[in-house]
Design a protein around this motif. Structure first.
Motif, PDB file in Angstrom:
ATOM      1  N   PHE A  41       0.841  -1.185   0.000  1.00 11.56           N
ATOM      2  CA  PHE A  41       0.000   0.000   0.000  1.00 11.56           C
ATOM      3  C   PHE A  41       0.883   1.244   0.000  1.00 11.56           C
ATOM      4  O   PHE A  41       1.812   1.368   0.801  1.00 11.56           O
ATOM      5  CB  PHE A  41      -0.913   0.023   1.229  1.00 11.56           C
ATOM      6  N   GLU A  43       0.339   5.494  -0.161  1.00 17.61           N
ATOM      7  CA  GLU A  43      -0.585   6.632  -0.183  1.00 17.61           C
ATOM      8  C   GLU A  43      -0.274   7.518  -1.385  1.00 17.61           C
ATOM      9  O   GLU A  43       0.877   7.913  -1.592  1.00 17.61           O
ATOM     10  CB  GLU A  43      -0.456   7.434   1.116  1.00 17.61           C
ATOM     11  N   LYS A 213      -1.836  -3.479   3.854  1.00 20.29           N
ATOM     12  CA  LYS A 213      -3.104  -2.983   4.383  1.00 20.29           C
ATOM     13  C   LYS A 213      -3.154  -1.457   4.330  1.00 20.29           C
ATOM     14  O   LYS A 213      -2.166  -0.774   4.621  1.00 20.29           O
ATOM     15  CB  LYS A 213      -3.277  -3.462   5.829  1.00 20.29           C
ATOM     16  N   ASP A 214      -4.305  -0.925   3.969  1.00 16.38           N
ATOM     17  CA  ASP A 214      -4.522   0.518   3.935  1.00 16.38           C
ATOM     18  C   ASP A 214      -4.282   1.093   5.330  1.00 16.38           C
ATOM     19  O   ASP A 214      -4.846   0.623   6.325  1.00 16.38           O
ATOM     20  CB  ASP A 214      -5.960   0.803   3.483  1.00 16.38           C
ATOM     21  N   THR A 215      -3.446   2.108   5.417  1.00 16.40           N
ATOM     22  CA  THR A 215      -3.097   2.669   6.727  1.00 16.40           C
ATOM     23  C   THR A 215      -4.299   3.301   7.422  1.00 16.40           C
ATOM     24  O   THR A 215      -4.315   3.412   8.654  1.00 16.40           O
ATOM     25  CB  THR A 215      -1.989   3.726   6.580  1.00 16.40           C
ATOM     26  N   GLN A 216      -5.295   3.732   6.651  1.00 18.06           N
ATOM     27  CA  GLN A 216      -6.477   4.341   7.264  1.00 18.06           C
ATOM     28  C   GLN A 216      -7.315   3.315   8.015  1.00 18.06           C
ATOM     29  O   GLN A 216      -8.186   3.683   8.808  1.00 18.06           O
ATOM     30  CB  GLN A 216      -7.337   5.016   6.183  1.00 18.06           C
ATOM     31  N   ARG A 217      -7.063   2.036   7.774  1.00 15.79           N
ATOM     32  CA  ARG A 217      -7.840   0.980   8.419  1.00 15.79           C
ATOM     33  C   ARG A 217      -7.165   0.445   9.682  1.00 15.79           C
ATOM     34  O   ARG A 217      -7.627  -0.522  10.265  1.00 15.79           O
ATOM     35  CB  ARG A 217      -8.088  -0.166   7.435  1.00 15.79           C
ATOM     36  N   LYS A 224      -0.173   5.479  10.557  1.00 18.46           N
ATOM     37  CA  LYS A 224      -0.231   6.175   9.269  1.00 18.46           C
ATOM     38  C   LYS A 224       0.803   7.294   9.202  1.00 18.46           C
ATOM     39  O   LYS A 224       1.318   7.609   8.125  1.00 18.46           O
ATOM     40  CB  LYS A 224      -1.630   6.718   8.996  1.00 18.46           C
TER      41      LYS A 224
END
Length: 723
Positions: A41, A43, A213-217, A224
């Motif tokens: 992932f 950003e 994995k998406d850092t926002q999750r 993040k």
């Protein structure tokens, strides 16, 4: 599995604000290297990256974000150097380095404050300049920086890492944790909190989950911020860090498995931005912070396990784990540096040639054993924690010296280097670009130090171009001690010597004794592959402040390097003033350490245990074949195919049912990354027989390294003719 590469046919794509960009068309399928997929992932929103960096900056520089302070000064810059300690061993060493820098900074701060009190009434212009340069102001906005203070990231798959750090001896003294705000703990427990079970393939797989994995999750809000700093923002103006050192133990599970994944994710994000030709729209918030090509340098600092210790069997899992890491790194380094076909020179091809780090420094845990042998000690009475303590001290010394070598002093002019036989163009700051060009592949460290000879204040100080050698300093002995077996310096309390032995210790000790007895004649020792096949060296000389070496001593140092390393393409030098109370010499030896006995032994042990077919696992045929594969003019890949399975078998290092463990971790992946298109099986990250072939090809390349010698030719040169 065949690699399907993205098409390179240019496509015109409309972007926001009517900006048109021409770039290669990229397939929607994940990028593959061999049988492994890159789906890290990253950003893409620049404003979000900048916001995350600001969030990290607020914790690194507390108090610098108050409204009146923001108006009064620019945002503070991140340190140019970052240390990432992974696993128990790596995090302990990174903590040691942070503590060392913190204590050194406090020492110099106390010294300068004492000098200020003594000269307050008659303050000279140099002191006023020092105060301005080091931010001596009645303000808490910026702390004075005397040495490079790295940003330190500590990560482990153990949920108790924060407690372990906070209740350590280093943290309990001098208010270290409270004051050193540049140290951050990566809490990864929401992904996994029980360690990797001494299995690097599990550590690698868990790192993939974290990085895919998406850092926002993530429920941990700090992750993040750290991810944007380490992964997303490399090369942009808002992130000023350019040097990254990953510290880990090769023999464990967490550090050995996670380190290369973190390095690959960082390189993937950086390379993706490098080859992205789009012009991103700017607004008032992000103006001037878009990606610019700023080289970064990353290095693994790899702690190798004991090999020749008494009572240690060569089949230990520690050796197998270390061998896996070395094999994987050489295969990736071969792809990046040497494996070029005529039709694979496009940008898309470069994205398939990612290596985790520019270089990997190798430091053996046998350091303490050799030091004890030198002092007539009995290694059997040295407990493991003591061995780790002194090995960590040696590693901390080397990192500390590299960190302080950020600039070549301007106290020496061009004539000084010319008289020493060193071209000023060869001197370096150890910044990212110079290290990028000088260091690649496996690297070993040679280190020694001496106290400042005599008290020069009572006599006339040595003039800059004094022809005689520095009084009391034996540069020959200093260089010899740096390449000697690891040993204690009883005067400075430092551990000196070479970080990885070229050959077995008894033979090496005999060769060193002959080298010294013959007046440092390198005719025998230079034939060792460790020295003869070295492609480049970087030598760092650190001096106390107000102290100068004579050019004759520097010339001696260059002579030793030339005679010991006859086939180096590059020799780089750095001088550091005022970062140490002692005179120290650090030499980085590039690529040839992969031909050392320890390195080859670890790789062969891993291949034999996890790849070998039938009886090849138990007899010496595969060991002998490995040496033949390196030495022979032609690489017999067919013979290797007949001796090895196609993929490694992780069950060979675990005393449990691998096929019961595998679905447990894959279920964790599916639950944490709820996207079936991004699923990666553990089978996909196994090393293959092709990885072994690439590692052997790298060893063959270094084994054959040599350079041509410059020969003077002239149109006026007449050949003698016989009468």
């Amino acid at each position: 599995m065949a690699t399907k590469r993205p098409s390179t046919t240019p496509t015109v794509e409309p972007l926001e604000d009517e900006i048109i960009a021409v770039r290669p068309a990229v397939s929607n399928k994940p990028v593959r290297v061999g049988n492994e997929r890159y789906m890290y992932f990253t950003e893409r929103d620049l404003n979000r990256i900048l916001s995350n960096l600001d969030g990290l900056r607020q914790t690194v520089f507390p108090g610098s974000t108050a409204e009146h302070e923001l108006n009064a000064q620019k945002q503070p810059h991140f340190p140019s150097v970052c240390l990432i300690g992974l696993g128990r061993c790596g995090s302990n060493i990174a903590l040691d380095v942070a503590s060392l820098v913190y204590n050194a900074r406090n020492f110099y701060l106390h010294e300068f404050n004492s000098q200020e009190k003594q000269t307050r009434e008659q303050e000279l212009r140099p002191m006023r300049w020092i105060k301005r340069s080091l931010h001596f102001k009645n303000s808490n906005i910026l702390k004075p920086v005397f040495l490079i203070e790295p940003l330190v990231m500590l990560g482990d798959l153990d949920k108790d890492i924060e407690g372990r750090i906070r209740f350590s001896n280093r943290a309990e003294t001098s208010g270290f944790l409270r004051d050193y705000t540049k140290m951050k703990i990566m809490d990864l427990s929401e992904v996994h909190a029980g360690g990797a079970g001494n299995a690097p393939i599990l550590g690698q797989y868990l790192a993939k989950i974290i990085l895919n994995k998406d850092t926002q999750r993530f429920s941990n809000a700090d992750w993040k911020f750290i991810h944007s700093y380490l992964i997303d923002s490399c090369g942009i103006k808002a992130n000023q860090s350019r040097l990254y050192f990953y510290i880990f133990s090769a023999g464990g599970g967490t550090g050995s498995g996670m380190a290369s994944e973190f390095g690959l994710a960082q390189q993937y994000a950086y390379m993706s931005k490098t080859f992205d030709t789009r012009s991103l729209p700017e607004n008032e918030e992000n103006r001037g912070h878009s990606f610019v090509f700023e080289p970064i340098f990353t290095s693994g600092i790899c702690i190798l396990p004991n090999i020749s210790d008494h009572g240690v069997e060569m089949s230990e899992a520690l050796h197998i784990n270390a061998g896996r890491l070395l094999c994987k790194y050489l295969a990736e380094e071969w792809d990046f540096s040497y494996n070029f076909d005529q039709d694979e020179k496009s940008d898309a091809s470069a994205m398939h040639r990612i290596r985790p780090w520019n270089a990997m420094m190798l430091i053996s845990n046998d350091i303490m054993r050799y030091a004890e042998e030198t002092d007539d000690g009995d290694i059997q009475h040295i407990d493991v924690s003591t061995m780790e303590k002194y090995a960590n001290q040696y590693i901390s010394q080397q990192i500390f010296n590299i960190l302080t070598a950020q600039a070549v002093t301007t106290d020496y002019d061009e004539n000084y280097f010319r008289r020493a036989g060193i071209d000023i163009g060869e001197t370096i700051r150890l910044d990212a670009n110079d290290l990028f060009m000088s260091l690649a592949g496996p690297v070993a460290v040679a280190y020694a130090e001496s106290v400042m000879p005599g008290d020069l204040s009572a006599t006339e100080k040595l003039k800059l171009f004094e022809k005689q050698a520095t009084p009391g300093l034996d540069i020959d002995d200093l260089f010899f001690r740096s390449i000697d077996l690891p040993h204690f310096n009883k005067i400075t309390q430092a551990i000196e010597g070479i970080s990885l032995l070229p050959i077995e210790s008894t033979r090496y000790r005999e060769i060193l004794a002959k080298y010294k007895a013959n007046g440092y004649n390198a005719s025998d020792i230079k034939d060792l592959h460790f020295f003869n096949n070295c492609s480049s060296v970087v030598s760092i000389v650190s001096l106390p402040k107000d102290y100068k070496l004579s050019y004759m001593d520097l010339n001696k140092l260059k002579s030793h390097l030339n005679s010991l390393f006859p086939n180096t393409t590059l020799k780089r030098y750095a001088l550091v003033i005022g970062a140490s109370a002692n005179i120290s010499l650090t030499t980085l030896i590039v690529k040839s350490p992969c031909l050392s006995d320890d390195f080859l032994t670890l790789i062969a042990a891993y291949i034999k245990r996890c790849f070998a077919v039938d009886n090849y696992r138990f007899d010496e045929k595969l060991d002998e074949a490995m040496l033949d594969f390196i030495r022979s003019e032609q690489f017999d890949e067919g013979l290797l195919d007949s001796m090895l399975h196609e993929f490694e078998n992780p069950a060979k290092i675990l005393d449990t049912n691998w096929y019961a463990i595998k679905p447990m971790y894959e279920k964790k992946y599916r639950e944490l990354i709820n996207n079936k298109d991004k699923f990666v099986s553990i089978n996909d990250i196994r090393l293959s027989r092709d990885s072994v072939k690439k590692a052997i090809k790298y060893l063959r390349e270094i084994y054959r390294h040599k350079i041509s010698k410059t020969r003077v030719i002239s149109l006026y040169q007449q050949s003698s003719k016989a009468d």
